[in-house]
Scaffold this motif. Structure first.
Motif, PDB file in Angstrom:
ATOM      1  N   ASP A  31      12.120 -38.004  33.896  1.00 59.01           N
ATOM      2  CA  ASP A  31      10.665 -37.492  33.545  1.00 59.01           C
ATOM      3  C   ASP A  31      10.464 -36.211  33.725  1.00 59.01           C
ATOM      4  N   VAL A  32       9.910 -35.588  32.567  1.00 58.71           N
ATOM      5  CA  VAL A  32       9.672 -34.042  32.343  1.00 58.71           C
ATOM      6  C   VAL A  32       8.617 -33.582  33.459  1.00 58.71           C
ATOM      7  N   ASN A  33       7.693 -34.575  34.049  1.00 58.17           N
ATOM      8  CA  ASN A  33       6.560 -34.398  34.914  1.00 58.17           C
ATOM      9  C   ASN A  33       6.894 -35.142  36.376  1.00 58.17           C
ATOM     10  N   PRO A  34       8.000 -35.113  36.907  1.00 59.49           N
ATOM     11  CA  PRO A  34       8.318 -35.950  37.983  1.00 59.49           C
ATOM     12  C   PRO A  34       7.324 -36.139  39.241  1.00 59.49           C
ATOM     13  N   GLN A  35       6.963 -37.275  39.523  1.00 57.91           N
ATOM     14  CA  GLN A  35       6.273 -37.479  40.618  1.00 57.91           C
ATOM     15  C   GLN A  35       6.881 -37.870  42.013  1.00 57.91           C
ATOM     16  N   ALA A  36       8.192 -37.571  41.926  1.00 61.57           N
ATOM     17  CA  ALA A  36       9.117 -37.810  43.142  1.00 61.57           C
ATOM     18  C   ALA A  36      10.372 -36.990  42.815  1.00 61.57           C
ATOM     19  N   PRO A  37      11.118 -36.945  43.897  1.00 62.60           N
ATOM     20  CA  PRO A  37      12.292 -35.976  43.537  1.00 62.60           C
ATOM     21  C   PRO A  37      13.261 -36.588  42.546  1.00 62.60           C
ATOM     22  N   THR A  38      13.293 -37.996  42.562  1.00 63.52           N
ATOM     23  CA  THR A  38      14.047 -38.892  41.577  1.00 63.52           C
ATOM     24  C   THR A  38      12.781 -39.640  40.820  1.00 63.52           C
ATOM     25  N   HIS A  39      13.018 -39.450  39.543  1.00 67.26           N
ATOM     26  CA  HIS A  39      11.707 -39.990  38.612  1.00 67.26           C
ATOM     27  C   HIS A  39      12.515 -40.006  37.424  1.00 67.26           C
ATOM     28  N   VAL A  40      13.063 -41.412  36.900  1.00 66.89           N
ATOM     29  CA  VAL A  40      13.883 -41.694  35.869  1.00 66.89           C
ATOM     30  C   VAL A  40      12.818 -42.597  35.010  1.00 66.89           C
ATOM     31  N   LEU A  41      12.894 -42.439  33.623  1.00 66.86           N
ATOM     32  CA  LEU A  41      12.290 -43.365  32.820  1.00 66.86           C
ATOM     33  C   LEU A  41      13.217 -44.349  32.084  1.00 66.86           C
ATOM     34  N   ILE A  42      12.839 -45.571  32.266  1.00 68.03           N
ATOM     35  CA  ILE A  42      14.015 -46.501  31.509  1.00 68.03           C
ATOM     36  C   ILE A  42      13.031 -47.215  30.513  1.00 68.03           C
ATOM     37  N   VAL A  43      13.659 -46.961  29.461  1.00 70.19           N
ATOM     38  CA  VAL A  43      12.826 -47.146  28.145  1.00 70.19           C
ATOM     39  C   VAL A  43      13.617 -48.356  27.188  1.00 70.19           C
ATOM     40  N   PRO A  44      13.229 -49.317  26.721  1.00 68.19           N
ATOM     41  CA  PRO A  44      13.729 -50.301  25.788  1.00 68.19           C
ATOM     42  C   PRO A  44      13.833 -49.537  24.473  1.00 68.19           C
ATOM     43  N   LYS A  45      14.961 -49.610  23.885  1.00 74.20           N
ATOM     44  CA  LYS A  45      15.402 -49.062  22.430  1.00 74.20           C
ATOM     45  C   LYS A  45      14.143 -49.623  21.654  1.00 74.20           C
ATOM     46  N   GLY A  84      15.910 -46.627  49.620  1.00 77.60           N
ATOM     47  CA  GLY A  84      14.978 -47.461  48.614  1.00 77.60           C
ATOM     48  C   GLY A  84      14.507 -46.699  47.467  1.00 77.60           C
ATOM     49  N   PHE A  85      13.785 -47.371  46.516  1.00 77.51           N
ATOM     50  CA  PHE A  85      13.179 -46.781  45.244  1.00 77.51           C
ATOM     51  C   PHE A  85      12.075 -47.855  45.000  1.00 77.51           C
ATOM     52  N   ARG A  86      11.280 -47.417  44.102  1.00 78.81           N
ATOM     53  CA  ARG A  86       9.984 -48.138  43.617  1.00 78.81           C
ATOM     54  C   ARG A  86      10.276 -48.100  42.232  1.00 78.81           C
ATOM     55  N   LEU A  87       9.769 -49.242  41.331  1.00 81.57           N
ATOM     56  CA  LEU A  87       9.534 -49.355  40.231  1.00 81.57           C
ATOM     57  C   LEU A  87       8.196 -49.592  39.711  1.00 81.57           C
ATOM     58  N   ALA A 108      11.920 -42.314  43.593  1.00 80.26           N
ATOM     59  CA  ALA A 108      12.805 -42.082  44.831  1.00 80.26           C
ATOM     60  C   ALA A 108      12.654 -40.708  45.342  1.00 80.26           C
ATOM     61  N   GLY A 109      13.139 -40.745  46.653  1.00 77.48           N
ATOM     62  CA  GLY A 109      13.755 -39.520  47.115  1.00 77.48           C
ATOM     63  C   GLY A 109      12.522 -38.866  48.211  1.00 77.48           C
ATOM     64  N   ARG A 110      11.574 -39.804  48.385  1.00 79.83           N
ATOM     65  CA  ARG A 110      10.546 -39.470  49.216  1.00 79.83           C
ATOM     66  C   ARG A 110       9.744 -40.629  49.571  1.00 79.83           C
ATOM     67  N   PRO A 111       9.130 -40.431  50.813  1.00 73.62           N
ATOM     68  CA  PRO A 111       8.279 -41.675  51.237  1.00 73.62           C
ATOM     69  C   PRO A 111       7.142 -42.051  50.131  1.00 73.62           C
ATOM     70  N   LEU A 112       7.015 -43.436  49.662  1.00 74.12           N
ATOM     71  CA  LEU A 112       5.909 -43.556  48.813  1.00 74.12           C
ATOM     72  C   LEU A 112       4.851 -44.437  49.398  1.00 74.12           C
ATOM     73  N   ASP A 113       3.525 -43.863  49.125  1.00 73.81           N
ATOM     74  CA  ASP A 113       2.674 -44.575  49.942  1.00 73.81           C
ATOM     75  C   ASP A 113       2.256 -45.850  49.307  1.00 73.81           C
ATOM     76  N   TRP A 114       1.527 -46.664  50.126  1.00 75.80           N
ATOM     77  CA  TRP A 114       1.136 -47.879  49.751  1.00 75.80           C
ATOM     78  C   TRP A 114      -0.418 -48.188  50.204  1.00 75.80           C
ATOM     79  N   PRO A 115      -1.504 -48.403  49.589  1.00 81.15           N
ATOM     80  CA  PRO A 115      -1.263 -48.782  47.838  1.00 81.15           C
ATOM     81  C   PRO A 115      -1.183 -47.338  47.206  1.00 81.15           C
ATOM     82  N   PRO A 116      -0.582 -47.713  45.995  1.00 81.31           N
ATOM     83  CA  PRO A 116      -0.441 -46.691  45.263  1.00 81.31           C
ATOM     84  C   PRO A 116      -1.846 -46.237  44.630  1.00 81.31           C
ATOM     85  N   GLY A 117      -1.896 -44.886  43.994  1.00 79.50           N
ATOM     86  CA  GLY A 117      -3.068 -44.767  42.915  1.00 79.50           C
ATOM     87  C   GLY A 117      -4.463 -44.356  44.070  1.00 79.50           C
TER      88      GLY A 117
END
Length: 117
Positions: A31-45, A84-87, A108-117
């Motif tokens: 992702d060009v605007n990452p929200q975590a140290p690891t932020h990958v976008l998985i996109v259907p073709k 761990g990681f979040r989708l 991934a790459g940092r603790p992710l809060d719950w609930p999000p948002g």
């Protein structure tokens, strides 16, 4: 014909972006605007505007997105349960959708809060 989304342009190699993963059904990139140290976008073709617009014929593609997430997490060394990681999949503007081309965020790459948002 409507204009291609930025994700379609990346998939078609019209916009350069190093791919983290690619197979016949999906492509993944950072992702060009990452929200975590690891932020990958998985996109259907195949263009599916949002998850709520997927049809029964998209089942294989939807499954491929989740299987790719596991492969990417393994490749990046974050599949281990202790890390761990979040989708995340956003549907619509109020959910945070900014590109009308369904995609899965792998964070991934940092603790992710719950609930999000």
């Amino acid at each position: 014909m409507s204009e291609k989304t930025i994700f379609q342009k990346i998939i078609d190699r019209e916009i350069p972006a190093p791919l983290v993963y690619e197979d016949d059904l999906v492509a993944a990139f950072n992702d060009v605007n990452p929200q975590a140290p690891t932020h990958v976008l998985i996109v259907p073709k195949k263009l599916i505007p949002r998850v709520g617009e997927a049809t029964a014929e998209d089942q294989a593609t939807l499954g491929a997105l989740l299987l790719a997430a596991g492969k990417i997490a393994d490749k990046l060394g974050i599949k281990d349960r202790s890390k761990g990681f979040r989708l995340v999949i956003n549907h619509g503007k109020d959910a945070g959708e900014s590109v009308p081309h369904m995609h899965v965020h792998l964070l991934a790459g940092r603790p992710l809060d719950w609930p999000p948002g």
